[in-house]
Enzyme design. Sequence first.
Site, PDB file in Angstrom:
ATOM      1  N   LYS A  43       0.762  -1.270   0.079  1.00  0.00           N
ATOM      2  CA  LYS A  43       0.000  -0.091  -0.140  1.00  0.00           C
ATOM      3  C   LYS A  43       0.956   1.183  -0.224  1.00  0.00           C
ATOM      4  CE  LYS A  43      -3.707   2.322   2.612  1.00  0.00           C
ATOM      5  NZ  LYS A  43      -4.762   1.966   3.761  1.00  0.00           N
ATOM      6  N   SER A  67     -10.072  -0.038   7.080  1.00  0.00           N
ATOM      7  CA  SER A  67      -9.528   0.191   5.893  1.00  0.00           C
ATOM      8  C   SER A  67      -9.020  -1.093   5.251  1.00  0.00           C
ATOM      9  CB  SER A  67      -8.707   1.104   5.853  1.00  0.00           C
ATOM     10  OG  SER A  67      -9.321   2.389   5.610  1.00  0.00           O
ATOM     11  N   SER A 114      -9.704   2.344   2.926  1.00  0.00           N
ATOM     12  CA  SER A 114      -8.867   3.016   2.031  1.00  0.00           C
ATOM     13  C   SER A 114      -8.005   2.155   1.151  1.00  0.00           C
ATOM     14  CB  SER A 114      -8.038   3.993   2.856  1.00  0.00           C
ATOM     15  OG  SER A 114      -7.253   3.412   3.754  1.00  0.00           O
TER      16      SER A 114
END
Length: 481
Positions: A76, A175, A151
Site C-alpha cells: 500500500k 480500511s 482506504s
Amino acid sequence: MHNKSVAELSRALEQGTVSSVELTRQFLDRIRCEDGKYNSFITVTEDQALADARAADEQRANGNATPWTGVPFAHKDIFCTRGVRTTCGSKMLENFVPPYDATVTANFRKAGAVCLGKTNMDEFAMGSSNESSYFGPVTNPWGAKRVPGGSSGGSAAAVAARLVPAATATDTGGSIRQPAALCGVTGLKPTYGRVSRYGMIAFASSLDQGGTMARTAEDNALMLNVMAGFDPKDSTCVDRGVPDYTATLDEPLKGLKIGLPKEYFSEQLSPAMEQQVRDAVKEYEKLGATVKEVSLPHANLAIAAYYVIAPAEASANLSRFDGVRYGYRCEDPKDLMDLYTRTRAEGFGNEVERRILVGTYALSAGYFDAYYLKAQKVRRLIQQDFINAFREVDVLMSPTSPSPAFVQGEKSTDPVTMYLEDVFTIAVNLAGVPAMSVPAGFIDGLPVGLQIIGDYFSEARLLNAAHQFQQVTDWHQREPN
Ligand code: GLN
C-alpha cells in the site's frame, strides 16, 4: 501461475519449477495488461522488482531462502519505501521519495520478497471507497463502476484481480476489512501494537495498524509472520514474542465459542446480508463451534467517537505538511502565511481538509472537554464492552460491511453516508483488538465478508478460524471475470 497463493508460489520456487524472475515478469505483464481497468497501482517498480527477483533467485540457489524469497507482492502506498516514491494517495506527497524504509518494508526486503509497486488508496487513508485518491478512483474487479472499498482499495482490487498474490494494507477504522470484504479477499487487522507503525504515514496514530491482505488465510499468516514483532522505533509497538502463525492453522475448531453481538444484527442489517453471515456461522457449528448471543452495549457510539478522535489525531499529524520540510509547495508564496495556507489548500483534497477542520475544532480550547474528552471516555466504554464479551466467548462474528460494493459516486457527495460504511469495523480499532474479514458468499454477484473479531493478540486463533472455514468453503477461490 497468477492464480496461485503465496504458499503455492513459495513451494514452486522451492522446488525450482519456476524462478522468481519468471514469476515477477508474469505478474508485471498482468499489471501492464489489466490494471488499466482497475487503477489499483499508483507506481509500478518494474526495474527494481526484476533486480530484486534476480537477487532472490541467487539467494535460493545459495540455499538461504525464507518462504518469501522471490515471491512477488505489493505495498500500500502508505508504507515508506527507500528510493521509491510514496504518495499516500495525495498530491501533497506526489513527488515524495523517502530516504528510508518503513519497518514493514524493511522486513519484507529482509525476507527476500519482491515488491512490484505501490497500491492506490484513499488520500491519507481517509475514506471507504478509494474515491478520495489524488490518483483517481480504483474500480472493483467484481463490478464495472463499483468501488473496491477503502482506504486500502488498491491492495484489495490488485489481489482480487490476481495482479499480485498479496499486498500490505492499513486499518484505522476498517480500511483492511471493508475493502477485503467488497473485493472478496481475506484481510487481517492485527492487535494495535503488533505491527510497527514506523515509516507508515500517520493518519490517526492511536488507531492506525498495518496488516495483511491476500486470498487465503494461510497467506495472511505468512504475511503476518514477516510483519509482526517489536520495533524500538515505534514506542507503541508491543514487545511480545511472535508465534509462527502458520503452525496453528490446522487446529480443530471443536469447542470454539462464537459470540454474535446483538447490536450488529439489528433491524438496519439487510436480510440478505444477515442470511450470508448466519450461513457462515452454521459452517462453524458444523466444525464443532458453539454460538451464543452477546452484547456490545456501546457499539452505537463508535462512529461518533471515531469521527472526533480520528480527525483530532489527523489534524495534529498532518500539520507537518507545511510546504517547508518536504512534500508539495505552492508556487511563488508572498510570505510565510501565504506559503502555509496555499500549500495546504492546494495540496490536500476535500476529505482531508474536512477532517483537519473537524479535528482542529474538536481540539480547540473551548471544545476539548465537550468533544475530545467525551469521545475518549466513550472509547474506554467500547473497549470494556469487548473485554466483557471475551470473558464469555473466544471470537465475535458479524458482517464486515452493511452492504456489498456500491456504485462509484453513490456516496461520495455525502460524507455521513460514507462514514456509516464502517459501522461494524470501527469499534474494533477504538478497542485495539484484532479482526479479520473472510469471503463468505455473494449478494447479486458481489462478494460479502464475514468479520471475525478476537481478543488482544489472538491473531493465531483468528487465522486458524478463517483457515478452517476456507477448508470447507470456496468463496475465497472465486474469481472475478
Ligand atoms: N473509512 C474510515 C475513515 O475514513 C476508516 C479509514 C481507515 O481505516 N483508514 O476514516
